[in-house]
Design an enzyme around this catalytic site. Structure first.
Site, mmCIF file in Angstrom:
data_model
loop_
_atom_site.group_PDB
_atom_site.id
_atom_site.type_symbol
_atom_site.label_atom_id
_atom_site.label_comp_id
_atom_site.label_asym_id
_atom_site.label_seq_id
_atom_site.Cartn_x
_atom_site.Cartn_y
_atom_site.Cartn_z
ATOM 1 N N ASN A 22 -21.191 12.736 -1.554
ATOM 2 C CA ASN A 22 -20.909 11.313 -1.667
ATOM 3 C C ASN A 22 -21.356 10.826 -3.039
ATOM 4 O OD1 ASN A 22 -19.695 9.402 -0.007
ATOM 5 N ND2 ASN A 22 -21.640 8.448 0.524
ATOM 6 N N LEU A 23 -20.729 9.737 -3.480
ATOM 7 C CA LEU A 23 -21.103 9.162 -4.763
ATOM 8 C C LEU A 23 -22.574 8.726 -4.759
ATOM 9 C CD1 LEU A 23 -19.495 8.820 -7.323
ATOM 10 C CD2 LEU A 23 -18.765 6.557 -6.528
ATOM 11 N N ARG A 67 0.844 -1.210 0.000
ATOM 12 C CA ARG A 67 0.000 0.000 0.000
ATOM 13 C C ARG A 67 0.878 1.259 0.000
ATOM 14 N NH1 ARG A 67 -2.342 -3.694 -0.421
ATOM 15 N NH2 ARG A 67 -2.175 -2.876 -2.500
ATOM 16 N N THR A 115 -17.588 9.332 2.352
ATOM 17 C CA THR A 115 -17.628 8.314 3.406
ATOM 18 C C THR A 115 -19.072 7.897 3.645
ATOM 19 O OG1 THR A 115 -17.216 7.873 5.746
ATOM 20 C CG2 THR A 115 -17.428 10.174 5.112
ATOM 21 N N SER A 116 -19.251 6.617 3.878
ATOM 22 C CA SER A 116 -20.606 6.096 4.066
ATOM 23 C C SER A 116 -21.207 6.597 5.361
ATOM 24 C CB SER A 116 -20.567 4.570 4.105
ATOM 25 O OG SER A 116 -19.985 4.134 5.323
ATOM 26 N N CYS A 129 7.115 2.339 16.959
ATOM 27 C CA CYS A 129 7.964 1.341 17.613
ATOM 28 C C CYS A 129 7.295 0.852 18.890
ATOM 29 C CB CYS A 129 9.336 1.933 17.939
ATOM 30 S SG CYS A 129 10.378 0.779 18.851
ATOM 31 N N ASP A 174 -3.584 7.277 3.362
ATOM 32 C CA ASP A 174 -2.658 7.767 2.334
ATOM 33 C C ASP A 174 -2.256 9.212 2.655
ATOM 34 O OD1 ASP A 174 -4.487 9.745 0.936
ATOM 35 O OD2 ASP A 174 -5.681 7.915 0.729
ATOM 36 N N HIS A 191 -7.081 7.538 11.481
ATOM 37 C CA HIS A 191 -6.762 6.105 11.375
ATOM 38 C C HIS A 191 -5.276 5.855 11.084
ATOM 39 C CE1 HIS A 191 -11.252 5.110 10.444
ATOM 40 N NE2 HIS A 191 -11.029 5.273 11.724
HETATM 41 ZN ZN LIG Z 1 12.052 2.313 19.330
#
Ligand SMILES: [Zn+2]
Length: 237
Positions: A204-205, A61, A179-180, A119, A96, A111
């Protein structure tokens, strides 16, 4: 929509805006994400069970980002960020980097981000380019094999929820794009904003499951609807 007394804007973007740049949506019509079940690549359990698979998935991705570009919707939102005189917060569900590459600054990734690592040994988060893989070493503490993608998986708490909630309570206009609106906590954003007196617009689409909660729903491609809306609101600013 009139901009009377609109000063503070909160915008939520989802997979639909990235889809128009050619990035696969988080859950396609087949219920898969690039051929994988979400529970095999996007949960803490999946990472414990098969870290190599999960890393390979996110490495792919991340590599894909190099072959896509921000579209007219990302660019219009970046222009709004630059020119809007009031408060503005862009919250994206997307992992992204198309919003920042378009130039958006007042931006939160609820998100997480493909271009960051986290880490588990020292709890630091840092920028990450290229493959991560199982053997990645932490640029902060040098631990090997403890760096995971800085992505919020199913079952984990989205980032910056307090700051988002505070912005929603103060906003005059809430705008949901691509978004939905069907998945919490994002599904609750429109409710919070409206409860606190904001108007709400969705683009929205297709009409979303939560359309009835918005004052206005515009249906079509984000690449067309968003630039038109940004022109409209900046004219009235
Ligand atoms: Zn570390």
């Amino acid at each position: 929509m009139s901009s009377d007394r609109i000063s503070n804007i909160v915008i939520l973007t989802g997979a639909g805006i990235s889809a128009e740049s050619g990035l696969a949506t988080f859950r396609g019509a087949d219920g898969l994400w690039e051929g994988h079940r979400v529970e095999d690549v996007a949960t803490p359990d999946a990472y414990r069970r098969d870290p190599a698979l999960v890393h390979a998935f996110y490495d792919a991705r991340r590599a894909r980002l190099g072959s896509v570009e921000p579209n007219a919707a990302h660019e219009a939102l970046a222009r709004l960020d630059t020119e809007w005189p009031g408060d503005l917060l862009l919250v994206t569900q997307n992992v992204d980097d198309l919003h920042e590459r378009a130039g958006s600054k007042r931006l939160l990734h609820m998100h997480g981000e493909l271009t960051k690592g986290w880490c588990l040994a020292c709890d630091e988060r840092f920028d990450w380019a290229g493959p991560m893989g199982e053997g990645a070493s932490c640029p902060s503490c040098a631990a090997v094999g403890r760096v995971r993608p800085d992505i919020v998986w199913f079952g984990e708490m989205p980032y910056d929820m307090e700051r988002i909630d505070e912005a929603l309570r103060r906003c005059d206009l809430f705008v949901s794009i691509g978004t939905s609106g069907a998945v919490y906590p994002a599904a609750g954003f429109v409710q919070t904003a409206r409860y606190c007196g904001a108007r709400a617009l969705e683009m929205n689409l297709e009409p979303s499951l939560g359309s009835y909660m918005f004052d206005e729903s515009r249906t079509g491609r984000a690449g067309e609807l968003v630039p038109a809306w940004v022109d409209e609101i900046l004219r009235q600013a």
